[in-house]
Scaffold this motif. Structure first.
Motif, PDB file in Angstrom:
ATOM      1  N   GLY A   1       3.421  -3.300 -11.396  1.00  0.00           N
ATOM      2  CA  GLY A   1       2.007  -3.496 -11.684  1.00  0.00           C
ATOM      3  C   GLY A   1       1.160  -3.631 -10.432  1.00  0.00           C
ATOM      4  N   ARG A   2       1.753  -4.051  -9.348  1.00  0.00           N
ATOM      5  CA  ARG A   2       1.018  -4.185  -8.083  1.00  0.00           C
ATOM      6  C   ARG A   2       0.692  -2.823  -7.475  1.00  0.00           C
ATOM      7  NH1 ARG A   2       4.212  -9.012  -4.902  1.00  0.00           N
ATOM      8  NH2 ARG A   2       4.364 -10.407  -6.698  1.00  0.00           N
ATOM      9  N   LEU A   3       1.385  -1.785  -7.905  1.00  0.00           N
ATOM     10  CA  LEU A   3       1.165  -0.450  -7.347  1.00  0.00           C
ATOM     11  C   LEU A   3      -0.070   0.233  -7.914  1.00  0.00           C
ATOM     12  CD1 LEU A   3       4.844   0.840  -7.426  1.00  0.00           C
ATOM     13  CD2 LEU A   3       3.594  -0.131  -5.479  1.00  0.00           C
ATOM     14  N   LYS A   4      -0.687  -0.365  -8.907  1.00  0.00           N
ATOM     15  CA  LYS A   4      -1.848   0.225  -9.555  1.00  0.00           C
ATOM     16  C   LYS A   4      -2.943   0.501  -8.537  1.00  0.00           C
ATOM     17  CE  LYS A   4      -5.773  -0.910 -12.033  1.00  0.00           C
ATOM     18  NZ  LYS A   4      -6.414  -0.280 -10.952  1.00  0.00           N
ATOM     19  N   SER A   5      -3.542   1.657  -8.664  1.00  0.00           N
ATOM     20  CA  SER A   5      -4.627   2.030  -7.764  1.00  0.00           C
ATOM     21  C   SER A   5      -5.811   1.086  -7.966  1.00  0.00           C
ATOM     22  CB  SER A   5      -5.066   3.463  -8.066  1.00  0.00           C
ATOM     23  OG  SER A   5      -6.207   3.766  -7.316  1.00  0.00           O
ATOM     24  N   ASN A   6      -6.410   0.649  -6.857  1.00  0.00           N
ATOM     25  CA  ASN A   6      -7.540  -0.271  -6.948  1.00  0.00           C
ATOM     26  C   ASN A   6      -8.772   0.243  -6.216  1.00  0.00           C
ATOM     27  OD1 ASN A   6      -6.982  -0.616  -4.266  1.00  0.00           O
ATOM     28  ND2 ASN A   6      -6.262  -2.710  -4.449  1.00  0.00           N
ATOM     29  N   GLY A   7      -8.749   1.495  -5.827  1.00  0.00           N
ATOM     30  CA  GLY A   7      -9.888   2.072  -5.142  1.00  0.00           C
ATOM     31  C   GLY A   7      -9.924   1.781  -3.655  1.00  0.00           C
ATOM     32  N   SER A   8      -8.911   1.105  -3.138  1.00  0.00           N
ATOM     33  CA  SER A   8      -8.851   0.780  -1.718  1.00  0.00           C
ATOM     34  C   SER A   8      -7.418   0.948  -1.239  1.00  0.00           C
ATOM     35  CB  SER A   8      -9.316  -0.657  -1.481  1.00  0.00           C
ATOM     36  OG  SER A   8      -9.206  -0.994  -0.122  1.00  0.00           O
ATOM     37  N   LEU A   9      -7.219   1.788  -0.245  1.00  0.00           N
ATOM     38  CA  LEU A   9      -5.858   2.059   0.222  1.00  0.00           C
ATOM     39  C   LEU A   9      -5.368   1.053   1.252  1.00  0.00           C
ATOM     40  CD1 LEU A   9      -6.029   5.939   0.581  1.00  0.00           C
ATOM     41  CD2 LEU A   9      -4.956   4.605  -1.247  1.00  0.00           C
ATOM     42  N   VAL A  10      -6.286   0.494   2.043  1.00  0.00           N
ATOM     43  CA  VAL A  10      -5.873  -0.331   3.180  1.00  0.00           C
ATOM     44  C   VAL A  10      -5.849  -1.814   2.859  1.00  0.00           C
ATOM     45  CG1 VAL A  10      -6.427  -0.899   5.573  1.00  0.00           C
ATOM     46  CG2 VAL A  10      -6.792   1.412   4.737  1.00  0.00           C
TER      47      VAL A  10
ATOM     48  N   THR B   1       8.085 -14.484 -17.190  1.00  0.00           N
ATOM     49  CA  THR B   1       8.548 -14.245 -15.822  1.00  0.00           C
ATOM     50  C   THR B   1       7.534 -13.389 -15.074  1.00  0.00           C
ATOM     51  OG1 THR B   1      10.852 -14.426 -16.530  1.00  0.00           O
ATOM     52  CG2 THR B   1      10.436 -13.278 -14.444  1.00  0.00           C
ATOM     53  N   ALA B   2       7.066 -12.331 -15.710  1.00  0.00           N
ATOM     54  CA  ALA B   2       6.058 -11.462 -15.090  1.00  0.00           C
ATOM     55  C   ALA B   2       4.759 -12.220 -14.861  1.00  0.00           C
ATOM     56  CB  ALA B   2       5.820 -10.233 -15.964  1.00  0.00           C
ATOM     57  N   GLY B   3       4.339 -13.004 -15.838  1.00  0.00           N
ATOM     58  CA  GLY B   3       3.089 -13.754 -15.713  1.00  0.00           C
ATOM     59  C   GLY B   3       3.136 -14.790 -14.603  1.00  0.00           C
ATOM     60  N   THR B   4       4.268 -15.469 -14.496  1.00  0.00           N
ATOM     61  CA  THR B   4       4.428 -16.468 -13.439  1.00  0.00           C
ATOM     62  C   THR B   4       4.365 -15.801 -12.067  1.00  0.00           C
ATOM     63  OG1 THR B   4       5.746 -17.870 -14.904  1.00  0.00           O
ATOM     64  CG2 THR B   4       5.954 -18.283 -12.546  1.00  0.00           C
ATOM     65  N   ALA B   5       5.037 -14.672 -11.927  1.00  0.00           N
ATOM     66  CA  ALA B   5       5.010 -13.950 -10.650  1.00  0.00           C
ATOM     67  C   ALA B   5       3.615 -13.405 -10.363  1.00  0.00           C
ATOM     68  CB  ALA B   5       6.034 -12.815 -10.664  1.00  0.00           C
ATOM     69  N   ARG B   6       2.938 -12.906 -11.388  1.00  0.00           N
ATOM     70  CA  ARG B   6       1.598 -12.329 -11.208  1.00  0.00           C
ATOM     71  C   ARG B   6       0.611 -13.390 -10.731  1.00  0.00           C
ATOM     72  NH1 ARG B   6      -0.802  -7.688 -10.331  1.00  0.00           N
ATOM     73  NH2 ARG B   6       0.989  -6.907 -11.430  1.00  0.00           N
ATOM     74  N   ILE B   7       0.616 -14.560 -11.342  1.00  0.00           N
ATOM     75  CA  ILE B   7      -0.375 -15.570 -10.948  1.00  0.00           C
ATOM     76  C   ILE B   7      -0.047 -16.142  -9.569  1.00  0.00           C
ATOM     77  CG2 ILE B   7       0.605 -17.629 -12.067  1.00  0.00           C
ATOM     78  CD1 ILE B   7      -2.409 -18.185 -12.957  1.00  0.00           C
ATOM     79  N   ARG B   8       1.226 -16.224  -9.228  1.00  0.00           N
ATOM     80  CA  ARG B   8       1.589 -16.671  -7.872  1.00  0.00           C
ATOM     81  C   ARG B   8       1.119 -15.652  -6.836  1.00  0.00           C
ATOM     82  NH1 ARG B   8       7.591 -18.924  -9.359  1.00  0.00           N
ATOM     83  NH2 ARG B   8       6.894 -20.957 -10.121  1.00  0.00           N
ATOM     84  N   HIS B   9       1.264 -14.379  -7.143  1.00  0.00           N
ATOM     85  CA  HIS B   9       0.785 -13.323  -6.248  1.00  0.00           C
ATOM     86  C   HIS B   9      -0.734 -13.411  -6.083  1.00  0.00           C
ATOM     87  CE1 HIS B   9       0.378  -9.427  -4.327  1.00  0.00           C
ATOM     88  NE2 HIS B   9      -0.490  -9.090  -5.263  1.00  0.00           N
TER      89      HIS B   9
ATOM     90  N   ARG C   1      -5.868 -17.059  -1.359  1.00  0.00           N
ATOM     91  CA  ARG C   1      -5.686 -18.378  -0.734  1.00  0.00           C
ATOM     92  C   ARG C   1      -6.951 -18.789   0.022  1.00  0.00           C
ATOM     93  NH1 ARG C   1      -0.949 -17.632   2.298  1.00  0.00           N
ATOM     94  NH2 ARG C   1       0.154 -18.128   0.402  1.00  0.00           N
ATOM     95  N   GLY C   2      -7.328 -20.064  -0.141  1.00  0.00           N
ATOM     96  CA  GLY C   2      -8.466 -20.601   0.586  1.00  0.00           C
ATOM     97  C   GLY C   2      -9.817 -20.339  -0.063  1.00  0.00           C
ATOM     98  N   THR C   3      -9.832 -19.782  -1.260  1.00  0.00           N
ATOM     99  CA  THR C   3     -11.091 -19.489  -1.949  1.00  0.00           C
ATOM    100  C   THR C   3     -11.270 -20.418  -3.148  1.00  0.00           C
ATOM    101  OG1 THR C   3     -10.148 -17.891  -3.504  1.00  0.00           O
ATOM    102  CG2 THR C   3     -10.847 -17.040  -1.340  1.00  0.00           C
TER     103      THR C   3
END
Length: 177
Positions: free
Chosen positions: A96-105, A34-42, A48-50
């Motif tokens: 898992g989406r809340l993880k810091s990625n070095g960019s706030l915006v 369930t988590a993996g399916t949601a993660r790859i869809r996100h 998108r478009g790449t």
């Protein structure tokens, strides 16, 4: 004085106990699926478009199919779905989406790299789950060995694709400017 027999953990469990443990195991895998399916869809929505999205789309479709296959196998084995574990899988993906990625915006290239790594680990776990069921199939006619062989092979292909994409993302995330 009577001598007590102590078996190693997991040795000679009663069939009911084994099925109960298999239910826990499969529901844990369902939470991961369930988590993996949601993660790859996100990730697909995010890129998108790449070319990355184009390469990921077939893997995303297969991951969703694999989750459906797991549900079908659980029904065949009379393993009830534990909804709280499904919800926990969804919640874990959201957190898992809340993880810091070095960019706030905006989204960072590091986010994509991290997500590809997480997906690769998830597919590795899924492959182990399919292999476990394949090992059990010799003693349980409800499990289709051919289907499980296909699922193991597909997970290996997915893992190889994700690794190739991850390696390409390393160059994007850490290129010198």
């Amino acid at each position: 004085m009577t001598e007590q027999r102590t078996d190693p953990p997991g040795a000679q469990r009663a069939p009911a106990a084994g099925m109960s443990l298999l239910g826990v195991y499969l529901n844990d895998h369902l939470a991961g699926a369930t988590a993996g399916t949601a993660r790859i869809r996100h990730l697909l929505r995010s890129c998108r478009g790449t070319a990355l999205a184009e390469a990921l789309a077939p893997v995303a479709a297969e991951i969703a199919e694999d989750r459906a296959s797991l549900l079908h196998i659980m029904r065949r084995l009379d393993v009830p779905v534990r909804r709280y574990k499904v919800y926990a899988g969804r919640a874990a993906e959201q957190v898992g989406r809340l993880k810091s990625n070095g960019s706030l915006v905006r989204r960072s290239p590091l986010s994509t790299l991290w997500e590809l790594e997480a997906l690769g680990l998830g597919v590795e776990g899924k492959s182990a789950g399919w292999q476990t069921l394949r090992d059990l199939a010799a003693a349980d006619a409800r499990l289709d060995m051919g289907q499980l062989d296909e699922l193991v092979a597909r997970a290996r292909r997915q893992r190889a694709t994700l690794e190739e994409l991850r390696r390409g993302q390393v160059q994007v995330a850490f290129r010198e400017t």
